[in-house]
Design a protein around this motif. Sequence first.
Motif, mmCIF file in Angstrom:
data_model
loop_
_atom_site.group_PDB
_atom_site.id
_atom_site.type_symbol
_atom_site.label_atom_id
_atom_site.label_comp_id
_atom_site.label_asym_id
_atom_site.label_seq_id
_atom_site.Cartn_x
_atom_site.Cartn_y
_atom_site.Cartn_z
ATOM 1 N N VAL A 181 10.932 23.303 -27.052
ATOM 2 C CA VAL A 181 10.220 24.528 -26.707
ATOM 3 C C VAL A 181 10.037 25.335 -27.996
ATOM 4 N N GLY A 182 11.122 25.507 -28.744
ATOM 5 C CA GLY A 182 11.051 26.209 -30.029
ATOM 6 C C GLY A 182 11.778 25.407 -31.096
ATOM 7 N N LEU A 183 11.605 25.808 -32.330
ATOM 8 C CA LEU A 183 12.318 25.119 -33.419
ATOM 9 C C LEU A 183 13.822 25.313 -33.291
ATOM 10 N N ASP A 184 14.234 26.432 -32.667
ATOM 11 C CA ASP A 184 15.671 26.658 -32.463
ATOM 12 C C ASP A 184 16.273 25.615 -31.520
ATOM 13 N N ASP A 185 15.464 25.146 -30.544
ATOM 14 C CA ASP A 185 15.976 24.108 -29.642
ATOM 15 C C ASP A 185 16.231 22.808 -30.408
ATOM 16 N N LEU A 186 15.324 22.492 -31.321
ATOM 17 C CA LEU A 186 15.496 21.267 -32.121
ATOM 18 C C LEU A 186 16.758 21.385 -32.966
ATOM 19 N N LYS A 187 16.912 22.546 -33.582
ATOM 20 C CA LYS A 187 18.061 22.760 -34.471
ATOM 21 C C LYS A 187 19.366 22.696 -33.678
ATOM 22 N N ASP A 188 19.402 23.345 -32.529
ATOM 23 C CA ASP A 188 20.617 23.308 -31.696
ATOM 24 C C ASP A 188 20.960 21.881 -31.293
ATOM 25 N N CYS A 189 19.936 21.143 -30.888
ATOM 26 C CA CYS A 189 20.168 19.778 -30.394
ATOM 27 C C CYS A 189 20.713 18.897 -31.517
ATOM 28 N N VAL A 190 20.062 18.947 -32.672
ATOM 29 C CA VAL A 190 20.500 18.062 -33.762
ATOM 30 C C VAL A 190 21.893 18.475 -34.245
ATOM 31 N N TYR A 191 22.147 19.784 -34.280
ATOM 32 C CA TYR A 191 23.473 20.232 -34.701
ATOM 33 C C TYR A 191 24.539 19.755 -33.710
ATOM 34 N N THR A 192 24.256 19.954 -32.423
ATOM 35 C CA THR A 192 25.234 19.545 -31.397
ATOM 36 C C THR A 192 25.538 18.063 -31.498
ATOM 37 N N MET A 193 24.487 17.279 -31.715
ATOM 38 C CA MET A 193 24.692 15.822 -31.733
ATOM 39 C C MET A 193 25.426 15.335 -32.977
ATOM 40 N N ARG A 194 25.486 16.186 -34.002
ATOM 41 C CA ARG A 194 26.294 15.807 -35.173
ATOM 42 C C ARG A 194 27.751 15.584 -34.785
ATOM 43 N N PHE A 195 28.179 16.236 -33.664
ATOM 44 C CA PHE A 195 29.571 16.101 -33.228
ATOM 45 C C PHE A 195 29.788 14.930 -32.276
ATOM 46 N N ASP A 196 28.723 14.258 -31.875
ATOM 47 C CA ASP A 196 28.904 13.029 -31.078
ATOM 48 C C ASP A 196 29.485 11.994 -32.014
ATOM 49 N N GLU A 197 30.507 11.309 -31.567
ATOM 50 C CA GLU A 197 31.128 10.323 -32.464
ATOM 51 C C GLU A 197 30.090 9.320 -32.993
ATOM 52 N N ALA A 198 29.114 8.989 -32.125
ATOM 53 C CA ALA A 198 28.074 8.028 -32.543
ATOM 54 C C ALA A 198 27.324 8.542 -33.771
ATOM 55 N N SER A 199 27.181 9.874 -33.899
ATOM 56 C CA SER A 199 26.525 10.445 -35.082
ATOM 57 C C SER A 199 27.537 10.803 -36.167
ATOM 58 N N THR A 200 28.657 11.453 -35.762
ATOM 59 C CA THR A 200 29.638 11.914 -36.749
ATOM 60 C C THR A 200 30.080 10.768 -37.656
ATOM 61 N N ARG A 201 30.415 9.645 -37.028
ATOM 62 C CA ARG A 201 30.963 8.537 -37.812
ATOM 63 C C ARG A 201 29.917 7.531 -38.259
ATOM 64 N N TYR A 202 28.842 7.418 -37.465
ATOM 65 C CA TYR A 202 27.987 6.248 -37.708
ATOM 66 C C TYR A 202 26.547 6.540 -38.119
ATOM 67 N N ALA A 203 26.105 7.823 -38.067
ATOM 68 C CA ALA A 203 24.669 8.041 -38.317
ATOM 69 C C ALA A 203 24.357 8.327 -39.775
ATOM 70 N N GLU A 204 23.252 7.784 -40.227
ATOM 71 C CA GLU A 204 22.698 8.102 -41.545
ATOM 72 C C GLU A 204 21.251 8.502 -41.352
ATOM 73 N N PHE A 205 20.836 9.547 -42.060
ATOM 74 C CA PHE A 205 19.510 10.102 -41.813
ATOM 75 C C PHE A 205 18.638 10.047 -43.056
ATOM 76 N N GLY A 206 17.330 9.981 -42.814
ATOM 77 C CA GLY A 206 16.357 10.090 -43.907
ATOM 78 C C GLY A 206 15.823 11.506 -43.976
ATOM 79 N N ALA A 207 14.583 11.632 -44.466
ATOM 80 C CA ALA A 207 13.975 12.954 -44.633
ATOM 81 C C ALA A 207 13.586 13.540 -43.281
ATOM 82 N N PHE A 208 13.709 14.838 -43.179
ATOM 83 C CA PHE A 208 13.338 15.555 -41.951
ATOM 84 C C PHE A 208 11.991 16.253 -42.143
ATOM 85 N N TYR A 209 11.179 16.207 -41.104
ATOM 86 C CA TYR A 209 9.903 16.934 -41.074
ATOM 87 C C TYR A 209 9.906 17.816 -39.830
#
Length: 230
Positions: A181-209
């Motif tokens: 809905v807004g850019l804040d929703d995207l930011k909240d979602c990606v931040y929250t998911m950083r704490f999912d073990e699947a992301s915390t331990r295993y995710a690697e990211f490229g460039a963000f647009y």
Amino acid sequence: MTEAFTSEVGWGVLHLFCKLRADTDGEAVIMAVKAAAEGQQVVPFSVFGHKADMGVMAVGADWIRLRALQAALQAARLEVVDSYVSMTEVSEYSQGMPAEHLDARLHPVLPPTGKRAICFYPMSKRRGEQDNWYALGYEARKALMMDHGKSGRTFAGRIVQLITGSTGLDDYEWGVTLFGVGLDDLKDCVYTMRFDEASTRYAEFGAFYAGIVGDIEEVAAQVGLQVADA
Ligand code: 76R
């Protein structure tokens, strides 16, 4: 007409990130996007920041048509400065989910209504000495992805996510496209998911647009594409 080039399962997904040049032909850009939007889905968006001016996400069964969109934008003298090639897929952890759910992953309808904010980034699962996703057994990976899905579902209504597979097709293993809905929703979602073990331990990211979705005329006006007066 060249014969269509399709995949047995899944649609092709081409993200193109473009910069304007002094001689970019705005009308030709608009026509290229409109022509591509017949029979496939094309989502234009403006892009914030120096990495690109505008983006186009095209989704369709025929890879020849996706490639033709790239050629038409280049012929309109847009400079493609970054891109991502992936395909719609059903995650191996989603098997057994209702058929409509799986079909929405393979054959999404874009852009989702009411969600004008967009972000895109590629990601892979880590293959480090300590944390190697691919050395985990299926059940362990599935449990981590179920936890991930649970935290993702708390964003129902605010976020639509499209995870498209790119192993062997591009530099990372998935493309992540989020509509919010807004850019804040995207930011909240990606931040929250950083704490999912699947992301915390295993995710690697490229460039963000990040940018704003609109119809091609709106996006053209936002990014300052020159269109001759009618
Ligand atoms: O299909 C489903 O909705 C089932 C649950 C689910 C799966 C299997 C799910 C839900 N995801 C799945 C798979 Mn996801 N997702 C990401 C990112 O930034 C980060 O930390 C990671 C990037 C986000 C933001 C996100 C959001 N997901 C995957 C996979 C494939 C793994 C594989 O197949 O090996 C990746 C790479 C990935 C990454 N995920 C959700 C979300 C959200 C918001 C949901 C809930 C969506 C909903 O229920 O509609």
